[in-house]
Scaffold this motif. Structure first.
Motif, PDB file in Angstrom:
ATOM      1  N   CYS A  82       0.825  -1.208   0.000  1.00  0.00           N
ATOM      2  CA  CYS A  82       0.000   0.000   0.000  1.00  0.00           C
ATOM      3  C   CYS A  82       0.862   1.262   0.000  1.00  0.00           C
ATOM      4  CB  CYS A  82      -0.918  -0.024   1.224  1.00  0.00           C
ATOM      5  SG  CYS A  82      -1.683   1.562   1.639  1.00  0.00           S
ATOM      6  N   VAL A 121      -5.688  -2.490  -8.371  1.00  0.00           N
ATOM      7  CA  VAL A 121      -6.074  -3.537  -7.420  1.00  0.00           C
ATOM      8  C   VAL A 121      -5.296  -4.819  -7.691  1.00  0.00           C
ATOM      9  CG1 VAL A 121      -7.981  -4.972  -6.624  1.00  0.00           C
ATOM     10  CG2 VAL A 121      -8.354  -2.536  -7.069  1.00  0.00           C
ATOM     11  N   THR A 137      -1.626  -4.564  -6.516  1.00  0.00           N
ATOM     12  CA  THR A 137      -1.488  -4.708  -5.059  1.00  0.00           C
ATOM     13  C   THR A 137      -1.659  -6.157  -4.628  1.00  0.00           C
ATOM     14  OG1 THR A 137      -2.394  -2.476  -4.815  1.00  0.00           O
ATOM     15  CG2 THR A 137      -2.332  -3.851  -2.851  1.00  0.00           C
ATOM     16  N   GLY A 151      -3.761   1.468  -6.874  1.00  0.00           N
ATOM     17  CA  GLY A 151      -3.243   0.346  -6.092  1.00  0.00           C
ATOM     18  C   GLY A 151      -2.985   0.714  -4.645  1.00  0.00           C
ATOM     19  N   THR A 178      -4.654   2.957  -2.950  1.00  0.00           N
ATOM     20  CA  THR A 178      -5.973   3.039  -2.309  1.00  0.00           C
ATOM     21  C   THR A 178      -6.512   1.660  -1.968  1.00  0.00           C
ATOM     22  OG1 THR A 178      -6.395   5.038  -3.610  1.00  0.00           O
ATOM     23  CG2 THR A 178      -8.286   3.992  -2.563  1.00  0.00           C
ATOM     24  N   ALA A 179      -6.342   0.708  -2.911  1.00  0.00           N
ATOM     25  CA  ALA A 179      -6.787  -0.662  -2.632  1.00  0.00           C
ATOM     26  C   ALA A 179      -5.968  -1.289  -1.513  1.00  0.00           C
ATOM     27  CB  ALA A 179      -6.679  -1.505  -3.904  1.00  0.00           C
ATOM     28  N   GLU A 231      -7.399  -0.757   2.033  1.00  0.00           N
ATOM     29  CA  GLU A 231      -8.473  -1.678   2.418  1.00  0.00           C
ATOM     30  C   GLU A 231      -7.922  -3.053   2.767  1.00  0.00           C
ATOM     31  OE1 GLU A 231     -11.138  -1.651  -0.845  1.00  0.00           O
ATOM     32  OE2 GLU A 231     -11.607   0.500  -0.698  1.00  0.00           O
TER      33      GLU A 231
END
Length: 481
Positions: free
Chosen positions: A200, A245, A248, A365, A367-368, A371
């Protein structure tokens, strides 16, 4: 007539180096088998038997017959319009300036000597001249850089050199990034066993680094000098988001597989990524590849070489958890490469620049990764500001982020100029490139060296298969296989 000669001169099509293109009716028997010719206007591939126009100085500037006629007609129209304006300007009467004497020929044009100098003329200062001189020198340097880059981009060996350069960037970036990533997530003194949190933060660093590079190129007016690499076109925002996404997830899953040297079976399974990619790409659902036995053999040889190059104990049953992460790593890597090919090689419109796509991909990536960190690594996410060695951890993440930016841009550009299958061939190469360095301080077995040799052979087999595929008759790729 002079007017027609003027219009023909203006209508001639030239390459970016100023050479007039010439008509090519048919290539020699030994030409057109290695380098693919692509029209610089419509970006469609030009068949070796097709009439086209090309630069005689080998500037790699090719134009199809349709685009040549279209461009020449446009230039003739513009030249005719400008010629009409120029003729009207010459025919217009010129009145003599007040107080000015007429020339002896009685042409009605006032003599320039009779014009009095302007009353408010102020001599330029030395500082103004110095500023103009520096600006002129800077413009000359910028123009020279653009000229050199254009000559390279249009040269016949540009693609081979570019592929070699990006492969080298991927291998060096992967090696340095993986070394720092392994030290960060496995060293006891750093106490940071969080691969998803690392992915991240490093993606955010990589995205900001790429954004800074694009901004610098824009300010320095050098985006055109780097050619297609920084080309900005309209791309569906969902695509870079999905790619971010996948990047990552791919990084986190690959760390889970390769960070533990005792999970040899999982590493072996991950080396099958090239074979899995070409099988999926050639399926009836995607039809992005032709299931050619030579390409499949090259992918298989690369996978076998990667397996033999894995350093660790002989594989044994390690449980389902490592194999699960290996399967996920294969799926994420293949999915990311195939989706990148879809984005970077659209069927219609201009191809986007690798820097622009990588920038959006890496920020998405990051941002994903937030999470994923909240789900899988909650403790590490919330305790990060109070980490006892936060400065050291951040320095590691900075290096990993820069390496991630380099490898993602290089991967994206490689897929654009080659294919997704070639990009996944680099997965086994990640393992074999470490062997020469490890051989300095550790003993390397014969099987490991054999794996290195097989990977090199697979690259040669891949390009040989691509060359044979390019020589197939037109429409061969559209046939059912």
């Amino acid at each position: 007539s002079p007017v027609n000669g003027f219009m023909d001169a203006r209508a001639m099509l030239r390459c970016r180096s100023g050479h007039v293109v010439e008509k090519v009716k048919k290539l020699k028997p030994w030409q057109g088998h290695i380098h693919v010719r692509e029209c610089v206007f419509c970006h469609n591939e030009i068949d070796r038997h097709e009439v086209h126009w090309s630069c005689p100085e080998k500037c790699r500037y090719d134009v199809c017959q349709y685009c040549y006629k279209s461009e020449v007609n446009k230039r003739k129209a513009r030249a005719a319009l400008q010629q009409g304006k120029f003729g009207a300007h010459l025919d217009a009467p010129h009145a003599a300036a007040p107080g000015g004497s007429l020339s002896s020929g009685g042409s009605g044009v006032a003599s320039l000597d009779s014009q009095p100098p302007p009353a408010n003329t102020v001599p330029r200062s030395a500082s103004a001249d110095n500023k103009r001189g520096r600006a002129r020198a800077a413009n000359q340097v910028t123009a020279r850089l653009r000229s050199v880059s254009q000559q390279f981009l249009e040269s016949t060996w540009q693609k081979s050199m570019e592929v070699s350069m990006w492969v080298l960037v991927v291998l060096i970036g992967d090696f340095v990034g993986a070394s720092y990533l392994e030290d960060l997530t496995s060293a006891e003194e750093l106490d940071f066993p969080y691969p998803f949190l690392t992915a991240c933060l490093s993606n955010f660093v990589a995205g900001l680094s790429t954004m800074l590079l694009v901004s610098l190129l824009t300010v320095a007016r050098l985006r055109q000098a780097v050619g297609e690499l920084a080309l900005e076109t309209q791309v569906d925002f969902k695509m870079p988001l999905a790619l971010g996404v996948l990047v990552t997830f791919q990084l986190g899953a690959a760390v889970k597989v390769l960070s533990n040297q005792h999970h040899t079976m999982a590493s072996w399974l991950y080396m099958l990524t090239p074979v899995a990619t070409i099988l999926v790409a050639s399926s009836s659902f995607l039809r992005m590849e032709v299931l050619q036995k030579e390409l499949l053999t090259a992918a298989g040889v690369a996978s076998l070489g990667g397996m033999l190059a894995v350093r660790g104990p002989w594989p044994s049953w390690e449980g389902l958890e490592p194999l699960k992460w290996a399967g996920l790593a294969i799926a994420f890597t293949a999915g990311r490469c195939l989706l990148t090919e879809k984005v970077m090689l659209p069927q219609h419109g201009e191809r986007p620049g690798a820097l622009v796509v990588a920038q959006a991909m890496l920020l998405a990536g990051g941002t994903a990764g937030v999470e994923l960190s909240l789900v899988y690594e909650w403790t590490g996410f919330w305790s990060l500001p109070w980490h006892p060695r936060l400065g050291t951890v951040m320095s590691y993440i900075l290096v990993i982020g820069i390496c991630t930016a380099l490898t993602v841009v290089a991967h994206t550009r490689l897929i654009q100029i080659t294919s997704a299958t070639f990009a996944t061939l680099l997965v086994p190469f990640h393992t074999v490139t470490i062997l020469p360095i490890e051989s300095i301080s550790q003993s390397v077995s014969i099987l490991n060296w054999l794996g290195l040799l097989l990977c090199v052979m697979s690259a040669v087999m891949y390009f040989k298969a691509r060359k044979d595929l390019a020589e197939m008759p037109e429409g061969y790729l559209n046939l059912p296989h």
